[in-house]
Design a protein around this motif. Structure first.
Motif, PDB file in Angstrom:
ATOM      1  N   CYS A 279       0.861  -1.182   0.000  1.00 18.39           N
ATOM      2  CA  CYS A 279       0.000   0.000   0.000  1.00 18.39           C
ATOM      3  C   CYS A 279       0.888   1.220   0.000  1.00 18.39           C
ATOM      4  O   CYS A 279       1.502   1.539   1.009  1.00 18.39           O
ATOM      5  CB  CYS A 279      -0.917   0.000   1.214  1.00 18.39           C
ATOM      6  SG  CYS A 279      -2.181  -1.262   1.150  1.00 18.39           S
TER       7      CYS A 279
ATOM      8  N   GLN B   9      -3.705   6.239   1.273  1.00 21.00           N
ATOM      9  CA  GLN B   9      -2.803   5.256   0.683  1.00 21.00           C
ATOM     10  C   GLN B   9      -3.559   4.531  -0.416  1.00 21.00           C
ATOM     11  O   GLN B   9      -4.791   4.530  -0.432  1.00 21.00           O
ATOM     12  CB  GLN B   9      -2.341   4.235   1.729  1.00 21.00           C
ATOM     13  CG  GLN B   9      -1.701   4.818   2.963  1.00 21.00           C
ATOM     14  CD  GLN B   9      -1.326   3.737   3.954  1.00 21.00           C
ATOM     15  OE1 GLN B   9      -0.609   2.796   3.631  1.00 21.00           O
ATOM     16  NE2 GLN B   9      -1.835   3.850   5.179  1.00 21.00           N
ATOM     17  N   ASP B  10      -2.824   3.897  -1.316  1.00 19.73           N
ATOM     18  CA  ASP B  10      -3.511   3.131  -2.348  1.00 19.73           C
ATOM     19  C   ASP B  10      -2.583   2.082  -2.935  1.00 19.73           C
ATOM     20  O   ASP B  10      -1.360   2.192  -2.850  1.00 19.73           O
ATOM     21  CB  ASP B  10      -4.020   4.057  -3.458  1.00 19.73           C
ATOM     22  CG  ASP B  10      -2.886   4.615  -4.298  1.00 19.73           C
ATOM     23  OD1 ASP B  10      -2.316   5.649  -3.892  1.00 19.73           O
ATOM     24  OD2 ASP B  10      -2.565   4.015  -5.330  1.00 19.73           O
TER      25      ASP B  10
ATOM     26  N   THR C  94      -2.510  -0.323  -6.674  1.00 16.06           N
ATOM     27  CA  THR C  94      -3.160  -0.579  -7.960  1.00 16.06           C
ATOM     28  C   THR C  94      -3.327  -2.072  -8.211  1.00 16.06           C
ATOM     29  O   THR C  94      -3.929  -2.458  -9.208  1.00 16.06           O
ATOM     30  CB  THR C  94      -2.341   0.028  -9.117  1.00 16.06           C
ATOM     31  OG1 THR C  94      -1.006  -0.489  -9.063  1.00 16.06           O
ATOM     32  CG2 THR C  94      -2.308   1.542  -9.006  1.00 16.06           C
TER      33      THR C  94
ATOM     34  N   ALA D 183     -11.036   7.478   1.258  1.00 18.88           N
ATOM     35  CA  ALA D 183      -9.718   7.089   0.760  1.00 18.88           C
ATOM     36  C   ALA D 183      -9.312   7.958  -0.424  1.00 18.88           C
ATOM     37  O   ALA D 183     -10.157   8.421  -1.195  1.00 18.88           O
ATOM     38  CB  ALA D 183      -9.716   5.616   0.346  1.00 18.88           C
TER      39      ALA D 183
ATOM     40  N   GLY E 248      -5.403   8.512  -5.510  1.00 11.40           N
ATOM     41  CA  GLY E 248      -4.067   8.250  -6.025  1.00 11.40           C
ATOM     42  C   GLY E 248      -3.561   9.363  -6.916  1.00 11.40           C
ATOM     43  O   GLY E 248      -4.334  10.186  -7.416  1.00 11.40           O
TER      44      GLY E 248
ATOM     45  N   THR F 189      -7.901   2.091  -8.066  1.00 10.66           N
ATOM     46  CA  THR F 189      -6.965   1.964  -6.958  1.00 10.66           C
ATOM     47  C   THR F 189      -7.746   1.518  -5.727  1.00 10.66           C
ATOM     48  O   THR F 189      -8.945   1.786  -5.604  1.00 10.66           O
ATOM     49  CB  THR F 189      -6.255   3.300  -6.666  1.00 10.66           C
ATOM     50  OG1 THR F 189      -7.229   4.268  -6.250  1.00 10.66           O
ATOM     51  CG2 THR F 189      -5.527   3.811  -7.902  1.00 10.66           C
ATOM     52  N   TYR F 190      -7.055   0.858  -4.831  1.00  8.34           N
ATOM     53  CA  TYR F 190      -7.720   0.317  -3.638  1.00  8.34           C
ATOM     54  C   TYR F 190      -7.011   0.802  -2.378  1.00  8.34           C
ATOM     55  O   TYR F 190      -5.798   1.017  -2.400  1.00  8.34           O
ATOM     56  CB  TYR F 190      -7.703  -1.223  -3.697  1.00  8.34           C
ATOM     57  CG  TYR F 190      -8.484  -1.775  -4.860  1.00  8.34           C
ATOM     58  CD1 TYR F 190      -9.856  -2.006  -4.743  1.00  8.34           C
ATOM     59  CD2 TYR F 190      -7.869  -2.018  -6.081  1.00  8.34           C
ATOM     60  CE1 TYR F 190     -10.584  -2.488  -5.815  1.00  8.34           C
ATOM     61  CE2 TYR F 190      -8.600  -2.498  -7.155  1.00  8.34           C
ATOM     62  CZ  TYR F 190      -9.950  -2.731  -7.021  1.00  8.34           C
ATOM     63  OH  TYR F 190     -10.678  -3.206  -8.085  1.00  8.34           O
TER      64      TYR F 190
ATOM     65  N   ALA G 121      -9.771   2.725  -2.356  1.00  7.97           N
ATOM     66  CA  ALA G 121     -10.716   3.747  -2.829  1.00  7.97           C
ATOM     67  C   ALA G 121     -11.806   3.173  -3.724  1.00  7.97           C
ATOM     68  O   ALA G 121     -12.945   3.640  -3.707  1.00  7.97           O
ATOM     69  CB  ALA G 121      -9.960   4.847  -3.574  1.00  7.97           C
TER      70      ALA G 121
ATOM     71  N   ALA H 100     -14.201   7.751  -2.462  1.00  5.22           N
ATOM     72  CA  ALA H 100     -12.913   7.992  -3.103  1.00  5.22           C
ATOM     73  C   ALA H 100     -12.785   9.468  -3.452  1.00  5.22           C
ATOM     74  O   ALA H 100     -13.685  10.060  -4.047  1.00  5.22           O
ATOM     75  CB  ALA H 100     -12.791   7.150  -4.368  1.00  5.22           C
TER      76      ALA H 100
END
Length: 421
Positions: free
Chosen positions: A15, A185-186, A188, A213, A216, A227-228, A230, A237
């Motif tokens: 992350c 934070q993110d 991919t 979140a 990015g 992106t996660y 988010a 997001a």
């Protein structure tokens, strides 16, 4: 010490915190071109991101008192005077392994700090945007200056954080009764619905915790990308906007973007003392998390039953829109803190396009007269003929009377008969 710049992500679904992005040179006090800390001086004026807000209206109902916001980041430094009273140090946690010193012995300093040591400065800035207390000598203050921060250290300048430790950090936030969770934070790397991170997010949402979140900072090419965390359903997001309410060039676009918030030259607290400015969606997300904290204070779930989804929908629905609908670059628009908090509309489950202008009332139907029938036309002509005939009779009769009288008068004069007076 300078703020860490972007570094390569590690393997195993790391992350990466949305590190600062120099969209353009940021004004700083020391003139170095970098956000350094601790700062000897404070930024006196009110930052542009806060000039958009009328605090008297924003805080007329609440300043976020009683709301707990978990900051899952690089830690939150409590030496800064604006953050020390805002942070609940006992509720914090540190999910990074203790380092080893030169002798090979483990240095447990980090593990015992409960998330209140920030060697990067990233988490301290995030926390300040949410809940920094007012301080003489600066115009900077958090959007929810009476909210409480839960400091959770889960990443560092080496991007040591992984999705599994983030999942643990989310569970810790749930256990510490967080009302809002901010994750700047993110990653991919795709995260399926059965991943540890996805499950942790669902557990938070099931507890009616608002999860915010950052989208990015890899959006320079303008290509859509997920992106996660988010992009998980239910997560708000946040993209970055500039002073013109347009997408910052670095902000990652995607169908998952909910709203945008200031992310260019954003001022916040730094470790030790003072403030500096930085760029990135990392600092847009806490701007929105601060608004979420105010809404959660105004609409506590225990009393109002406002769900996390309804809080998110209120923020999205009241955003300042450039188009009437959702946009992949700024979502539903740029967040409007005052409108979000003061709007008294009933809660709704999801954002939707604004209604168009009201339809004009249909005009009354006018009856159209048909042309006259042949019979009506003949009757009209007959009427005209009778009128003309009567007029001619009157004229002839009148003329005859005049001629008769004239002849009689002429005969009398010839016979010597005097005229009557």
């Amino acid at each position: 010490m300078t703020t860490a710049t972007a570094v390569a992500a590690l393997a195993l679904a790391p992350c990466a915190y949305a590190s600062p992005v120099p969209a353009r040179p940021a004004p700083v006090l020391d003139g170095s071109g970098e956000c350094t800390f601790p700062m000897k001086k404070q930024i006196e004026g009110r930052p542009w991101s806060l000039q958009r807000v009328l605090f008297d209206e924003l805080w007329q109902d609440t300043k976020g008192k009683g709301v707990r916001v978990a900051v899952i980041d690089t830690g939150v430094d409590i030496a800064n005077p604006q953050l020390k009273p805002a942070v609940d140090a006992k509720s914090g946690a540190d999910y990074l392994k203790p380092e080893k010193d030169a002798s090979g012995e483990q240095n447990d300093k980090r593990g015992k700090t409960g998330g209140t040591v920030d060697e990067v400065g990233h988490g301290t800035k995030v926390a300040g945007i949410i809940a920094a207390r007012p301080r003489a000598g600066t115009g900077f203050v958090g959007l929810a200056p009476e909210a409480t921060i839960i400091p959770i250290r889960q990443n560092d300048e080496k991007n040591s954080g992984k999705t599994d430790t983030m999942a643990k950090a989310i569970d810790h936030a749930i256990a510490q009764h967080a009302d809002v969770i901010n994750i700047s934070q993110d990653t991919t790397e795709p995260q399926g619905p059965e991943s540890d991170l996805a499950k942790a997010v669902r557990r938070a949402l099931d507890k009616q915790i608002v999860v915010v979140a950052s989208a990015g900072n890899d959006g320079m090419d303008g290509k859509l990308k997920e992106t996660y965390p988010a992009a998980f359903p239910g997560v708000l997001a946040v993209a970055s906007s500039d002073r013109n309410n347009e997408r910052a060039v670095f902000s990652q676009p995607g169908t998952f973007v909910g709203v945008a918030a200031p992310g260019v030259d954003v001022v916040s607290t730094v470790p030790g003392n003072g403030q500096c400015s930085d760029n990135g969606t990392s600092f847009s997300a806490p701007y929105v998390a601060g608004v979420a904290a105010l809404l959660r204070a105004k609409y506590p779930y225990a009393k109002t039953k406002w769900t996390a989804a309804q809080i998110v929908a209120r923020i999205e629905q009241t955003a300042e829109r450039s188009v009437n609908g959702h946009d992949n670059f700024v979502g539903w628009g740029v967040v409007d803190p005052v409108r979000a908090v003061t709007d008294d509309s009933p809660p709704q489950a999801a954002a939707h396009p604004d209604p168009g202008p009201p339809k004009a009332a249909a005009p009354d139907v006018a009856e159209l007269a048909l042309s006259e029938t042949p019979q009506e036309r003949n009757e009209r002509y007959a009427t005209y003929a009778l009128g003309i005939a009567a007029l001619l009779v009157a004229v002839v009769a009148g003329t005859a009377t005049v001629l008769r009288d004239a002849r009689r008068r002429g005969a009398r004069r010839m016979n010597g008969v005097p005229e009557r007076s």
